[in-house]
Design a protein around this motif. Sequence first.
Motif, PDB file in Angstrom:
ATOM      1  N   ASP A  27       0.875  -1.158   0.000  1.00 46.08           N
ATOM      2  CA  ASP A  27       0.000   0.000   0.000  1.00 46.08           C
ATOM      3  C   ASP A  27       0.928   1.229   0.000  1.00 46.08           C
ATOM      4  OD1 ASP A  27      -2.390   1.636   0.919  1.00 46.08           O
ATOM      5  OD2 ASP A  27      -1.080   1.837   2.654  1.00 46.08           O
ATOM      6  N   CYS A  28       0.447   2.385  -0.421  1.00 45.70           N
ATOM      7  CA  CYS A  28       1.359   3.542  -0.505  1.00 45.70           C
ATOM      8  C   CYS A  28       1.251   4.464   0.711  1.00 45.70           C
ATOM      9  CB  CYS A  28       1.130   4.316  -1.798  1.00 45.70           C
ATOM     10  SG  CYS A  28       1.639   3.372  -3.248  1.00 45.70           S
ATOM     11  N   ASP A  29       0.127   5.191   0.813  1.00 45.01           N
ATOM     12  CA  ASP A  29       0.070   6.168   1.889  1.00 45.01           C
ATOM     13  C   ASP A  29       0.025   5.471   3.250  1.00 45.01           C
ATOM     14  OD1 ASP A  29      -0.166   9.233   1.908  1.00 45.01           O
ATOM     15  OD2 ASP A  29      -1.494   8.597   3.526  1.00 45.01           O
ATOM     16  N   VAL A  59      -0.134  -1.002  -4.502  1.00 43.90           N
ATOM     17  CA  VAL A  59      -1.593  -0.993  -4.646  1.00 43.90           C
ATOM     18  C   VAL A  59      -2.152   0.155  -3.818  1.00 43.90           C
ATOM     19  CG1 VAL A  59      -2.288  -3.301  -5.359  1.00 43.90           C
ATOM     20  CG2 VAL A  59      -1.526  -2.965  -3.032  1.00 43.90           C
ATOM     21  N   THR A  60      -2.571   1.190  -4.515  1.00 45.82           N
ATOM     22  CA  THR A  60      -3.073   2.366  -3.801  1.00 45.82           C
ATOM     23  C   THR A  60      -4.514   2.667  -4.186  1.00 45.82           C
ATOM     24  OG1 THR A  60      -2.761   4.728  -3.379  1.00 45.82           O
ATOM     25  CG2 THR A  60      -2.024   3.938  -5.532  1.00 45.82           C
ATOM     26  N   ASN A  61      -5.291   3.035  -3.182  1.00 46.00           N
ATOM     27  CA  ASN A  61      -6.677   3.443  -3.428  1.00 46.00           C
ATOM     28  C   ASN A  61      -6.755   4.899  -3.864  1.00 46.00           C
ATOM     29  OD1 ASN A  61      -7.918   1.050  -2.997  1.00 46.00           O
ATOM     30  ND2 ASN A  61      -8.835   1.580  -1.016  1.00 46.00           N
ATOM     31  N   ASN A  62      -5.638   5.584  -3.891  1.00 47.14           N
ATOM     32  CA  ASN A  62      -5.666   6.996  -4.270  1.00 47.14           C
ATOM     33  C   ASN A  62      -5.896   7.125  -5.778  1.00 47.14           C
ATOM     34  OD1 ASN A  62      -5.142   9.686  -4.824  1.00 47.14           O
ATOM     35  ND2 ASN A  62      -3.727   9.851  -3.099  1.00 47.14           N
ATOM     36  N   THR A  64      -6.419   9.931  -7.500  1.00 46.66           N
ATOM     37  CA  THR A  64      -6.310  11.315  -7.985  1.00 46.66           C
ATOM     38  C   THR A  64      -5.217  11.539  -9.027  1.00 46.66           C
ATOM     39  OG1 THR A  64      -4.805  11.945  -6.195  1.00 46.66           O
ATOM     40  CG2 THR A  64      -7.163  12.214  -5.777  1.00 46.66           C
ATOM     41  N   ASP A 184     -12.858   4.262   0.648  1.00 49.29           N
ATOM     42  CA  ASP A 184     -12.175   4.752   1.851  1.00 49.29           C
ATOM     43  C   ASP A 184     -13.013   5.835   2.544  1.00 49.29           C
ATOM     44  OD1 ASP A 184     -10.184   3.062   1.071  1.00 49.29           O
ATOM     45  OD2 ASP A 184      -8.639   4.604   0.820  1.00 49.29           O
ATOM     46  N   HIS A 187      -9.102  10.136   5.126  1.00 47.74           N
ATOM     47  CA  HIS A 187      -7.645  10.014   5.097  1.00 47.74           C
ATOM     48  C   HIS A 187      -7.034  10.978   6.100  1.00 47.74           C
ATOM     49  CE1 HIS A 187      -8.264   7.633   1.607  1.00 47.74           C
ATOM     50  NE2 HIS A 187      -8.994   8.590   1.094  1.00 47.74           N
ATOM     51  N   LEU A 195      -9.330  14.234   5.677  1.00 46.62           N
ATOM     52  CA  LEU A 195      -9.930  14.506   4.381  1.00 46.62           C
ATOM     53  C   LEU A 195     -11.026  13.458   4.210  1.00 46.62           C
ATOM     54  CD1 LEU A 195      -8.719  16.425   2.183  1.00 46.62           C
ATOM     55  CD2 LEU A 195      -7.494  14.431   1.318  1.00 46.62           C
ATOM     56  N   LYS A 218      -9.089  -1.594  -3.163  1.00 49.63           N
ATOM     57  CA  LYS A 218      -9.047  -2.436  -1.966  1.00 49.63           C
ATOM     58  C   LYS A 218     -10.265  -2.112  -1.107  1.00 49.63           C
ATOM     59  CE  LYS A 218      -5.272  -0.277  -1.111  1.00 49.63           C
ATOM     60  NZ  LYS A 218      -4.124   0.311  -0.404  1.00 49.63           N
ATOM     61  N   ASP A 244      -1.388  -0.347   5.995  1.00 47.53           N
ATOM     62  CA  ASP A 244      -1.535   0.340   7.285  1.00 47.53           C
ATOM     63  C   ASP A 244      -2.981   0.406   7.753  1.00 47.53           C
ATOM     64  OD1 ASP A 244      -2.154   2.286   5.199  1.00 47.53           O
ATOM     65  OD2 ASP A 244      -2.257   3.744   6.839  1.00 47.53           O
TER      66      ASP A 244
HETATM   67  N1  PLP Z   1      -7.454   8.440  -1.748  1.00 40.60           N
HETATM   68  C1  PLP Z   1      -6.990   9.663  -1.437  1.00 40.60           C
HETATM   69  C2  PLP Z   1      -7.628  10.849  -2.060  1.00 40.60           C
HETATM   70  C3  PLP Z   1      -5.923   9.823  -0.565  1.00 40.60           C
HETATM   71  O1  PLP Z   1      -5.469  11.056  -0.274  1.00 40.60           O
HETATM   72  C4  PLP Z   1      -5.339   8.673   0.021  1.00 40.60           C
HETATM   73  C5  PLP Z   1      -4.218   8.780   0.933  1.00 40.60           C
HETATM   74  O2  PLP Z   1      -3.620   9.809   1.117  1.00 40.60           O
HETATM   75  C6  PLP Z   1      -5.852   7.423  -0.328  1.00 40.60           C
HETATM   76  C7  PLP Z   1      -6.903   7.346  -1.199  1.00 40.60           C
HETATM   77  C8  PLP Z   1      -5.304   6.149   0.252  1.00 40.60           C
HETATM   78  O3  PLP Z   1      -4.168   5.747  -0.425  1.00 40.60           O
HETATM   79  P1  PLP Z   1      -3.451   4.364  -0.064  1.00 40.60           P
HETATM   80  O4  PLP Z   1      -4.351   3.265  -0.530  1.00 40.60           O
HETATM   81  O5  PLP Z   1      -2.161   4.443  -0.808  1.00 40.60           O
HETATM   82  O6  PLP Z   1      -3.273   4.368   1.403  1.00 40.60           O
END
Ligand code: PLP
Length: 305
Positions: A27-29, A59-62, A64, A184, A187, A195, A218, A244
């Motif tokens: 995961d990233c963030d 694998v990130t849910n971000n 944007t 999600d 955040h 957020l 995810k 995390d």
């Molecule tokens: N979506 C947004 C807009 C975010 O800002 C973040 C984390 O900063 C995430 C999703 C979650 O990202 P990740 O799946 O990498 O934790």
Amino acid sequence: FAFKGCQKIRGAQIRVLLEAKEFFLFDCDGVIWHGENAITGAAKVVNALIRRGKNVVFVTNNSTRPRENYVNKFTRLGFTDVMLDQIFSSSYCSALYLRDVVKVRGQVFVIGCEGLRTELLEAGIPCVEEEEDDPDATIYNCALAPDVKAVLVGHDDKLTFLKLAKASCYLRDPECLFLATDNDPWHPLSGGRILPGSGSLTAALEVASGRKATVIGKPSRFMFECISSQFSGVDPAQCLMVGDRLETDMLFGSNCGLDTMLTLTGVSQIEEAQEYRSSDLTTNHSYVPDYVVDTIADFLPAFEE
Ligand code: PLP
Ligand code: CA
């Protein structure tokens, strides 16, 4: 392993685990970075795994940013060996879902940031044009596109009531698909602020439409299917999912049959994992990590000769 089971592992245990696994999903963030700051030691860990010939994907849910932006971000933060094909974001996987799974014919109405639209357009998926900011436009007088076959909801920092209203209208058509990049709830930001996440926007539209969105990110299995289809011979038993957040990352790993590791640099605490573990509700056990570390920097000694 005898040390498997929702507890902190260290030293030799980490070394044994890293040697046993061939495929690492990060995961990233909260694992790799916090916003624009890399987690101390994370770049060294990722670079060392890649140089040892391990497969590493993110694998990130971000939703944007398009994937190219992630490559730049990885490079900027010192992750020098990360390439485009290692990045699985909820926007990229949404584009794959629309193109290859449902083979959408017609336009997609997007609630989301520019990066999400970029990713869809790169996959050849037509999106309803964003309208210029017309202060007089309302749901009473605006035009609706005639051929919208899907509404896709992602993180949108320019959300307006009009966008929600239009999406609600499109979703009246039962043939129009309802998709969410991720679910999600929120955040963390620095200084205790948060957020609201895409899940909160999707919830608004679920209420308005009386429908349930299909979630791409995810904890849905689809992101793992994207990975499996692009890397041959991915064996779930040889994978480690590092994240995390219990409700997204650990559940994702569990849904896909992967071993899971919680790192304590992000959203979830070990106490929450222990509460899920002692819950009588067996569905709660899917949130429980197989391993816990304070930070992925704890991997570093395992790479020393
Ligand atoms: N979506 C947004 C807009 C975010 O800002 C973040 C984390 O900063 C995430 C999703 C979650 O990202 P990740 O799946 O990498 O934790
Ligand atoms: Ca995370």
